[in-house]
Design a protein around this motif. Structure first.
Motif, PDB file in Angstrom:
ATOM      1  N   LYS A 260       0.833  -1.207   0.000  1.00  0.00           N
ATOM      2  CA  LYS A 260       0.000   0.000   0.000  1.00  0.00           C
ATOM      3  C   LYS A 260       0.869   1.259   0.000  1.00  0.00           C
ATOM      4  CE  LYS A 260      -4.038   2.228   0.970  1.00  0.00           C
ATOM      5  NZ  LYS A 260      -5.261   2.191   0.150  1.00  0.00           N
ATOM      6  N   LEU A 261       1.911   1.235   0.821  1.00  0.00           N
ATOM      7  CA  LEU A 261       2.800   2.388   0.935  1.00  0.00           C
ATOM      8  C   LEU A 261       3.492   2.688  -0.389  1.00  0.00           C
ATOM      9  CD1 LEU A 261       4.364   4.475   2.707  1.00  0.00           C
ATOM     10  CD2 LEU A 261       6.032   2.651   3.137  1.00  0.00           C
ATOM     11  N   ARG A 262       4.083   1.659  -0.988  1.00  0.00           N
ATOM     12  CA  ARG A 262       4.865   1.881  -2.214  1.00  0.00           C
ATOM     13  C   ARG A 262       3.978   2.142  -3.435  1.00  0.00           C
ATOM     14  NH1 ARG A 262      10.136   1.722  -2.632  1.00  0.00           N
ATOM     15  NH2 ARG A 262      11.463   0.636  -1.132  1.00  0.00           N
ATOM     16  N   SER A 263       2.890   1.412  -3.552  1.00  0.00           N
ATOM     17  CA  SER A 263       2.089   1.505  -4.773  1.00  0.00           C
ATOM     18  C   SER A 263       1.119   2.681  -4.774  1.00  0.00           C
ATOM     19  CB  SER A 263       1.299   0.201  -4.987  1.00  0.00           C
ATOM     20  OG  SER A 263       0.343   0.008  -3.951  1.00  0.00           O
ATOM     21  N   GLU A 264       0.819   3.239  -3.593  1.00  0.00           N
ATOM     22  CA  GLU A 264      -0.160   4.317  -3.542  1.00  0.00           C
ATOM     23  C   GLU A 264       0.284   5.508  -2.703  1.00  0.00           C
ATOM     24  OE1 GLU A 264      -4.421   5.278  -1.464  1.00  0.00           O
ATOM     25  OE2 GLU A 264      -4.053   3.201  -2.033  1.00  0.00           O
ATOM     26  N   ILE A 265       0.442   5.316  -1.399  1.00  0.00           N
ATOM     27  CA  ILE A 265       0.599   6.449  -0.485  1.00  0.00           C
ATOM     28  C   ILE A 265       1.857   7.260  -0.787  1.00  0.00           C
ATOM     29  CG2 ILE A 265       0.784   7.158   1.920  1.00  0.00           C
ATOM     30  CD1 ILE A 265      -1.948   6.004   1.162  1.00  0.00           C
ATOM     31  N   ALA A 266       3.023   6.615  -0.832  1.00  0.00           N
ATOM     32  CA  ALA A 266       4.278   7.348  -1.030  1.00  0.00           C
ATOM     33  C   ALA A 266       4.314   8.057  -2.373  1.00  0.00           C
ATOM     34  CB  ALA A 266       5.467   6.401  -0.888  1.00  0.00           C
ATOM     35  N   ARG A 267       3.848   7.387  -3.418  1.00  0.00           N
ATOM     36  CA  ARG A 267       3.907   8.025  -4.735  1.00  0.00           C
ATOM     37  C   ARG A 267       2.848   9.118  -4.883  1.00  0.00           C
ATOM     38  NH1 ARG A 267       3.313   3.738  -9.327  1.00  0.00           N
ATOM     39  NH2 ARG A 267       4.955   2.785  -8.091  1.00  0.00           N
TER      40      ARG A 267
END
Length: 423
Positions: A260-267
């Motif tokens: 979730k972090l890499r694929s959505e939130i961070a980007r």
């Protein structure tokens, strides 16, 4: 090379902290054989054909597409942190606050609650209490010294427990293994800000931490060369019961949280680390253990001296016999709790007079620069908070915070004596 010979070679390379960090290799060999990965300042990356670029954008390869999403120099720093911490995954971001905000925006949701200590760094407290609350997320502040308070605050909507490894500037040390034992029974992740003690003197996974957040600006950067932060995921928490994460796929070698972090939130938030900062912090990682040990030894020397000085009303440092946290500190940090200590003087004016007389120690905010720093937290870091909130957060106007650098401790002692003579 077969697996047996591969393992044998790895054993020959050494398993000590500094060796692991320095020997941490690049994802791909450098074209010119450089032993330090160059800085990739570019934004975009070219692909040989349309199929390859499509696959990359669909997260089905580890190829870099755009530096807001990933960058070779940043990945190299993440790999060094991964080697140092022995974590499952690491994400490097633009600051420590970016690490904290990205973490909680990944796991928290309207109606959920986070259990935390109120004794936190000012911006962290503000983010939890002010920013997250506007999204319908409740923060439940408890005394983390009391397990029963933590347990009483937990309910079906608790999405995390959070505190600092050593609270800044209070110097409290929670019994993390005991808290972890409780949280695992309740299936609640333990998220800890570990900025104040790096992996060379602290085994986060052994202490029961599921996710670390930290400011790489501090020890890692090697002299405050740039701002940065990191999220370190040990892959130890089962996220199935989290409404935001439970239904997500779990790619091989990656938790639902990290996906979730890499694929959505961070980007989507765009808090990427700059490649130049990643380069400098990768160099800082290589001298981390040496600097940490030198700074910590000097901090203990100075704190011990000040603990008996007649003009100092109180000295805070977890290794001192007077600290109520010495036993747990010795257990968690092998008797080496870092380079931050505090003193209380007779008044706010005495603090100002002391600071103004210093000639070696710098009046500045930051921690673990190569230079020794001092700050009056109540009037600076917490200066915009109301008196009522300062009381909740345990901030006293007689307290000074020191971050000890690499100068000779005798020179620092003389400078401190100069400050104490000024009032």
């Amino acid at each position: 090379m077969n697996k047996t010979s591969e393992n044998k070679e790895e054993g020959c390379l050494g398993t000590s902290f500094s060796t692991k960090v320095i020997r941490s290799g690049f994802a791909k060999p450098d074209t010119h054989g450089a032993i330090t990965l160059p800085v990739y300042r570019n934004a975009a990356f070219e692909f040989p054909d349309s199929k390859t670029i499509a696959v990359a954008f669909q997260h089905r390869t580890d190829l870099h597409t755009y530096s807001r999403i990933s960058n070779p120099t940043v990945t190299n720093l993440e790999d060094k942190i991964k080697a140092a911490s022995e974590a499952e995954n690491v994400v490097a971001l633009a600051s420590g606050m970016a690490a904290i905000s990205n973490t909680f925006l990944t796991i928290a949701y309207a109606g959920s609650n986070i259990i935390s200590s109120p004794h936190l760094f000012g911006n962290t407290f503000s983010f939890l209490k002010s920013t997250l609350s506007q999204f319908g997320i409740e923060i439940r502040f408890v005394n983390t010294d009391r397990i029963e308070e933590i347990e009483a605050a937990i309910d079906e909507n608790t999405c995390a427990f959070f505190t600092e490894i050593i609270t800044n500037p209070h110097l409290e040390v929670a019994d993390l293994p005991a808290i972890s034992f409780l949280l695992r029974q309740k299936n609640i992740p333990m998220i800890i800000d570990t900025t104040l003690v790096p992996w060379c003197n602290f085994d986060a996974k052994k202490a029961g931490i599921d996710i670390e957040v930290l400011s790489t600006t501090k020890y890692i950067s090697g002299g405050a060369t740039g701002i940065g932060g990191a999220i370190v995921d040990y892959g130890t928490h089962d996220w199935k019961s989290n409404p935001k994460l439970g239904a997500l796929p779990k790619p091989k070698g990656m938790s639902r949280f990290m996906f979730k972090l890499r694929s959505e939130i961070a980007r989507n938030l765009g808090g990427c680390m700059a490649p130049d900062n990643a380069y400098l912090q990768s160099l800082g990682m290589e001298s981390l253990e040496l600097r940490y040990n030198r700074m910590s030894h000097s901090a203990y020397t100075l704190a011990s001296y000040l603990s008996t000085h007649p003009k100092v009303r109180k000295t805070g440092y977890p290794q001192l016999e007077s600290s109520p946290y010495k036993t747990i500190s010795d257990k968690l940090f092998t008797g080496n709790p870092g380079a931050m200590f505090t003193i209380n003087l007779e008044s706010k004016k005495a603090c100002y007079d002391f600071m103004d007389a210093l000639q070696v120690i710098r009046r500045a905010t930051n921690l673990f620069d190569n230079k020794t720093l001092v700050i009056h937290p109540e009037s600076t870091i917490y200066g915009t908070f109301t008196q009522e909130m300062k009381k909740v957060m345990g901030i006293e106007d007689t307290l000074l915070r020191f971050s000890v650098g690499l100068e000779d401790p005798e020179d620092l002692k003389k400078d401190i004596e100069r400050g104490l003579e000024a009032f």
